[in-house]
Design an enzyme around this catalytic site. Structure first.
Site, PDB file in Angstrom:
ATOM      1  N   ASP A  40      27.180  -2.755 -27.430  1.00  0.00           N
ATOM      2  CA  ASP A  40      25.814  -3.001 -27.871  1.00  0.00           C
ATOM      3  C   ASP A  40      24.956  -3.223 -26.642  1.00  0.00           C
ATOM      4  OD1 ASP A  40      24.657  -3.852 -30.861  1.00  0.00           O
ATOM      5  OD2 ASP A  40      23.426  -4.607 -29.209  1.00  0.00           O
ATOM      6  N   ASP A  66      23.935   0.844 -23.591  1.00  0.00           N
ATOM      7  CA  ASP A  66      22.629   1.285 -24.057  1.00  0.00           C
ATOM      8  C   ASP A  66      22.723   2.786 -24.283  1.00  0.00           C
ATOM      9  OD1 ASP A  66      20.025   1.999 -24.525  1.00  0.00           O
ATOM     10  OD2 ASP A  66      19.211   1.106 -22.681  1.00  0.00           O
ATOM     11  N   TYR A 159      12.014   7.202 -37.362  1.00  0.00           N
ATOM     12  CA  TYR A 159      13.386   6.839 -37.701  1.00  0.00           C
ATOM     13  C   TYR A 159      13.960   7.808 -38.728  1.00  0.00           C
ATOM     14  CZ  TYR A 159      17.057   3.942 -39.908  1.00  0.00           C
ATOM     15  OH  TYR A 159      18.230   3.460 -40.459  1.00  0.00           O
ATOM     16  N   LYS A 163      17.135  10.321 -38.332  1.00  0.00           N
ATOM     17  CA  LYS A 163      18.294  10.287 -39.221  1.00  0.00           C
ATOM     18  C   LYS A 163      18.519  11.644 -39.887  1.00  0.00           C
ATOM     19  CE  LYS A 163      19.654   5.955 -38.844  1.00  0.00           C
ATOM     20  NZ  LYS A 163      20.961   5.600 -38.229  1.00  0.00           N
TER      21      LYS A 163
END
Length: 265
Positions: A40, A66, A159, A163
């Site tokens: 993470d 990252d 977003y 996706k």
């Protein structure tokens, strides 16, 4: 504990594993015998998650990664292989979602680019770095976390576009990787109770009525689907998008609620 051992001896890398779905996936695969690198961008929280799982006897380590940085991704992949001896499963859970501005034309380039860079291009970076090792393992699998936002308008323009792009990337990479013995699949969750909803129980309760199965999802629901697709139980499954959404995109609850009075006349 599941009692299953489908990932005994597997080396697994999970991105976005500090909390929520990523943390649940790390737990589930470790419970089934995997050695998991929980990565993470927020290393302190990833370390807390990994430490809590180790206290339960699970083989989970934390590592800073990252996905917006190629060098960081390559370091995480190298660490997985160096520590566990192989990389057998890659789970792409890291994402970034910028709230929409009221008017589409006011959305900033930087905000749009950040969502796509982490959510879509980040998966590309991880798959690119991991693929040679997944192929070498002889049982390689990639599972990415998408969203029902790819299928319907639930807001969050950038977003959602990212996706949706994951669906295409999943199919094209599955076609490329199949000859190398690597399977590539996608899970598309609906609303899941994660830290993003902390303090918003009323909102979740309001959304519950839209789900035919009567509840929103839990991170463990998504982790179970990931575990299936990453395991040999899905040995003949690749290029597939599995919606895990409580029936949200299959049944138009609002439509049925609106027409019910007419049926009763």
């Amino acid at each position: 504990m599941t009692g299953l051992t489908r990932f005994q001896g597997h080396g697994v890398l999970v991105t976005g594993a500090a909390r929520g779905i990523g943390a649940a996936v790390a737990r589930r695969l470790a419970e089934e015998g995997a050695r998991v690198l929980a990565t993470d961008r927020d290393l302190p929280e990833a370390e807390q998650t990994a430490a809590a799982l180790r206290e339960q006897g699970l083989a989970v380590e934390a590592f800073a990664c990252d996905v917006a940085d190629r060098g960081s991704v390559e370091a995480a992949v190298a660490h997985t292989v160096g520590t566990f001896g192989s990389l057998d499963v890659l789970v792409n859970s890291a994402a970034h979602c910028t709230p929409d501005v009221p008017l589409f034309e006011d959305q900033l380039d930087d905000a749009w680019a950040r969502d796509l860079d982490v959510t879509l291009t980040g998966v590309h970076r991880c798959c690119r770095a991991a693929l040679p090792h997944l192929a070498a393992s002889g049982r390689g699998a990639v599972v990415s976390i998408g969203s029902v936002n790819a299928q319907m308008d639930f807001g969050n323009h950038a977003y959602s576009a990212a996706k949706a792009g994951l669906g295409s990337l999943t199919r094209t990479l599955a076609g490329h990787a199949a000859a190398r013995g690597v399977r590539v699949n996608l899970v598309e969750p609906g609303t899941v109770r994660t830290s993003a909803w902390e303090g918003r129980d009323d909102d979740l309760d309001a959304l519950r009525v839209l789900y035919p199965l009567g509840r929103v999802g839990e991170p463990e629901d998504i982790a179970a689907a990931v575990a299936f697709l990453a395991s040999r139980d899905a040995a003949w499954v690749t290029g597939t998008t599995l919606r895990v959404d409580g029936g949200l995109t299959a049944v138009h609850s609002g439509f049925h609620a609106a027409r019910r009075p007419f049926r009763e006349v």
